[in-house]
Motif scaffolding. Structure first.
Motif, PDB file in Angstrom:
ATOM      1  N   ILE A   7       0.848  -1.195   0.000  1.00 18.66           N
ATOM      2  CA  ILE A   7       0.000   0.000   0.000  1.00 18.66           C
ATOM      3  C   ILE A   7       0.878   1.237   0.000  1.00 18.66           C
ATOM      4  CG2 ILE A   7      -1.842  -1.163   1.301  1.00 18.66           C
ATOM      5  CD1 ILE A   7      -0.998   0.620   3.726  1.00 18.66           C
ATOM      6  N   GLU A   8       0.271   2.356  -0.327  1.00 18.64           N
ATOM      7  CA  GLU A   8       0.885   3.665  -0.109  1.00 18.64           C
ATOM      8  C   GLU A   8       0.008   4.410   0.884  1.00 18.64           C
ATOM      9  OE1 GLU A   8       1.020   5.416  -3.976  1.00 18.64           O
ATOM     10  OE2 GLU A   8       2.698   4.164  -4.650  1.00 18.64           O
ATOM     11  N   PHE A   9       0.645   5.197   1.754  1.00 21.80           N
ATOM     12  CA  PHE A   9      -0.123   5.926   2.752  1.00 21.80           C
ATOM     13  C   PHE A   9       0.537   7.265   3.000  1.00 21.80           C
ATOM     14  CE2 PHE A   9      -1.188   7.074   7.164  1.00 21.80           C
ATOM     15  CZ  PHE A   9      -2.579   7.056   7.075  1.00 21.80           C
ATOM     16  N   ASP A  10      -0.250   8.342   2.931  1.00 22.31           N
ATOM     17  CA  ASP A  10       0.279   9.678   3.234  1.00 22.31           C
ATOM     18  C   ASP A  10      -0.837  10.542   3.772  1.00 22.31           C
ATOM     19  OD1 ASP A  10      -0.829  11.526   0.899  1.00 22.31           O
ATOM     20  OD2 ASP A  10      -0.160   9.670  -0.036  1.00 22.31           O
ATOM     21  N   VAL A  11      -0.449  11.605   4.439  1.00 23.15           N
ATOM     22  CA  VAL A  11      -1.397  12.550   5.038  1.00 23.15           C
ATOM     23  C   VAL A  11      -0.961  13.956   4.647  1.00 23.15           C
ATOM     24  CG1 VAL A  11      -2.483  13.365   7.154  1.00 23.15           C
ATOM     25  CG2 VAL A  11      -1.695  10.985   7.009  1.00 23.15           C
ATOM     26  N   ASP A  12      -1.884  14.757   4.124  1.00 25.12           N
ATOM     27  CA  ASP A  12      -1.510  16.106   3.719  1.00 25.12           C
ATOM     28  C   ASP A  12      -1.727  17.100   4.858  1.00 25.12           C
ATOM     29  OD1 ASP A  12      -4.200  16.924   3.769  1.00 25.12           O
ATOM     30  OD2 ASP A  12      -4.453  16.791   1.595  1.00 25.12           O
ATOM     31  N   ALA A  13      -1.429  18.355   4.583  1.00 20.94           N
ATOM     32  CA  ALA A  13      -1.467  19.385   5.622  1.00 20.94           C
ATOM     33  C   ALA A  13      -2.878  19.648   6.139  1.00 20.94           C
ATOM     34  CB  ALA A  13      -0.855  20.684   5.085  1.00 20.94           C
ATOM     35  N   ARG A  14      -3.891  19.295   5.372  1.00 20.73           N
ATOM     36  CA  ARG A  14      -5.276  19.511   5.811  1.00 20.73           C
ATOM     37  C   ARG A  14      -5.783  18.375   6.680  1.00 20.73           C
ATOM     38  NH1 ARG A  14      -8.738  19.958   0.649  1.00 20.73           N
ATOM     39  NH2 ARG A  14      -7.473  18.119   0.158  1.00 20.73           N
ATOM     40  N   ARG A  18      -4.536   9.403   2.643  1.00 18.27           N
ATOM     41  CA  ARG A  18      -4.798   8.630   1.428  1.00 18.27           C
ATOM     42  C   ARG A  18      -4.146   7.256   1.563  1.00 18.27           C
ATOM     43  NH1 ARG A  18      -7.003  11.937  -2.529  1.00 18.27           N
ATOM     44  NH2 ARG A  18      -6.858  14.161  -2.017  1.00 18.27           N
ATOM     45  N   LEU A  19      -4.984   6.235   1.510  1.00 16.73           N
ATOM     46  CA  LEU A  19      -4.524   4.852   1.547  1.00 16.73           C
ATOM     47  C   LEU A  19      -4.764   4.278   0.153  1.00 16.73           C
ATOM     48  CD1 LEU A  19      -5.549   2.185   4.243  1.00 16.73           C
ATOM     49  CD2 LEU A  19      -4.836   1.638   1.929  1.00 16.73           C
ATOM     50  N   THR A  20      -3.665   3.958  -0.537  1.00 22.23           N
ATOM     51  CA  THR A  20      -3.752   3.478  -1.910  1.00 22.23           C
ATOM     52  C   THR A  20      -3.261   2.043  -1.991  1.00 22.23           C
ATOM     53  OG1 THR A  20      -3.341   5.721  -2.725  1.00 22.23           O
ATOM     54  CG2 THR A  20      -3.064   3.919  -4.300  1.00 22.23           C
ATOM     55  N   LEU A  21      -4.095   1.146  -2.488  1.00 26.34           N
ATOM     56  CA  LEU A  21      -3.668  -0.229  -2.719  1.00 26.34           C
ATOM     57  C   LEU A  21      -2.611  -0.194  -3.823  1.00 26.34           C
ATOM     58  CD1 LEU A  21      -7.191  -1.963  -2.787  1.00 26.34           C
ATOM     59  CD2 LEU A  21      -5.811  -1.255  -0.818  1.00 26.34           C
ATOM     60  N   ALA A  22      -1.448  -0.758  -3.555  1.00 21.67           N
ATOM     61  CA  ALA A  22      -0.294  -0.533  -4.437  1.00 21.67           C
ATOM     62  C   ALA A  22       0.310  -1.838  -4.948  1.00 21.67           C
ATOM     63  CB  ALA A  22       0.756   0.307  -3.711  1.00 21.67           C
ATOM     64  N   ARG A  23      -0.528  -2.677  -5.492  1.00 32.15           N
ATOM     65  CA  ARG A  23      -0.057  -3.877  -6.195  1.00 32.15           C
ATOM     66  C   ARG A  23      -0.620  -3.838  -7.619  1.00 32.15           C
ATOM     67  NH1 ARG A  23      -1.290  -9.268  -4.263  1.00 32.15           N
ATOM     68  NH2 ARG A  23       0.779  -9.822  -5.067  1.00 32.15           N
ATOM     69  N   ALA A  24      -0.273  -2.771  -8.330  1.00 33.48           N
ATOM     70  CA  ALA A  24      -0.838  -2.560  -9.659  1.00 33.48           C
ATOM     71  C   ALA A  24      -0.552  -3.730 -10.589  1.00 33.48           C
ATOM     72  CB  ALA A  24      -0.306  -1.261 -10.256  1.00 33.48           C
ATOM     73  N   GLU A  25       0.621  -4.355 -10.429  1.00 34.62           N
ATOM     74  CA  GLU A  25       0.973  -5.478 -11.291  1.00 34.62           C
ATOM     75  C   GLU A  25       0.046  -6.673 -11.086  1.00 34.62           C
ATOM     76  OE1 GLU A  25       2.625  -6.425  -7.371  1.00 34.62           O
ATOM     77  OE2 GLU A  25       2.512  -4.587  -8.578  1.00 34.62           O
ATOM     78  N   ALA A  26      -0.622  -6.733  -9.936  1.00 31.89           N
ATOM     79  CA  ALA A  26      -1.580  -7.806  -9.627  1.00 31.89           C
ATOM     80  C   ALA A  26      -2.995  -7.250  -9.527  1.00 31.89           C
ATOM     81  CB  ALA A  26      -1.194  -8.493  -8.325  1.00 31.89           C
TER      82      ALA A  26
END
Length: 265
Positions: A7-14, A18-26
């Protein structure tokens, strides 16, 4: 959080996480590692007072193709106790998303199958691409949509669930919106703008009130009218003493934006 591989996970200043499933190849198929990493991300969303809203999406052209078949086939050789432990991971993740104290928005960027529909069903708001396809495909593979079934049936109702569960029929994003799986179906080029509108509206609301509203919805949808009368009267009497309520009403009287304080669950 430790290094992430699925997964990818980040938080912006607001405070937008954002939690993004990150196994695009699958096609973002889910496995045990993804469950572990995603549950930790949801835990942080629930406990971090600076996070106001979670956006769940997928990497690449697919939102989520369901459970990874290689991962699922590998479970056959394991003892029943270990199978239970692995199956529980998805069950817990779905429940934790469903009961998250912050609003969860599904940014459904492409097709979703099988378990992917479970993820959509536990989002408070789900905006998807109108031409994407959606299907509950388990029966065609001799499988059972076990852990996702309570949430999907709750979301779309028994008649629609029977048709999808018992045929494996594929539907478009437009039809998914008609049966309530998606909140809204939009052209792919409009997806981010549509999600941004929902985020902006959420950020105008009081964090504590949002958490209380989610608990309110869960309670009144699962209890009797007599229980609900007691619960709602108690909550409103309690609400009148909230600092957020005082600030919200005062800001309305003074015709200014409320000054919300970040609030944890």
């Amino acid at each position: 959080m430790p290094p992430l591989s699925t997964i990818e996970f980040d938080v912006d200043a607001r405070g937008v996480a954002r939690l993004t499933l990150a196994r695009a190849e699958a096609h973002n198929a889910m496995n045990g590692v993804m469950y572990d990493e995603a549950r930790e991300a949801v835990r942080r969303c629930d406990t971090d007072p600076g996070i106001r809203v979670l956006v769940l999406s997928g990497q690449g052209v697919t939102f989520c193709s369901g459970g990874d078949l290689k991962y699922q086939r590998a479970q056959a050789a394991r003892p029943q106790s270990e199978r239970l432990a692995e199956a529980s991971k998805l069950a817990f993740w779905l429940r934790e998303l469903d009961t998250l104290s912050k609003p969860a928005i599904g940014r459904i960027n492409g097709p979703a199958y099988a378990g992917g529909l479970g993820l959509i069903a536990v989002c408070d708001i789900a905006i998807g691409v109108d031409t994407a396809q959606f299907a509950i495909t388990e029966a065609r593979l001799g499988l059972l949509p076990g852990m996702i079934s309570p949430y999907v049936v709750r979301r779309i109702g028994v008649p629609a669930a029977r048709r999808l569960f018992l045929t494996g029929r594929r539907i478009s994003g437009a039809e998914a919106a008609q049966i309530g799986l998606l909140t809204e179906a939009v052209p792919a080029g409009d997806l981010d703008e549509a999600v941004a509108r929902e985020i902006d509206m959420i950020l105008q609301c009081a964090p504590g009130a949002l958490a209380a509203n989610k608990r309110l919805i869960e309670y009144v949808s699962t209890h009797t009218s007599a229980d609900n009368m007691i619960y709602t009267v108690d909550r409103v009497a309690e609400m009148w003493g909230w600092e957020e309520a005082a600030e919200g009403m005062q800001s309305f009287i003074e015709k200014r934006k409320p000054r919300w304080q970040s609030a944890s669950s």
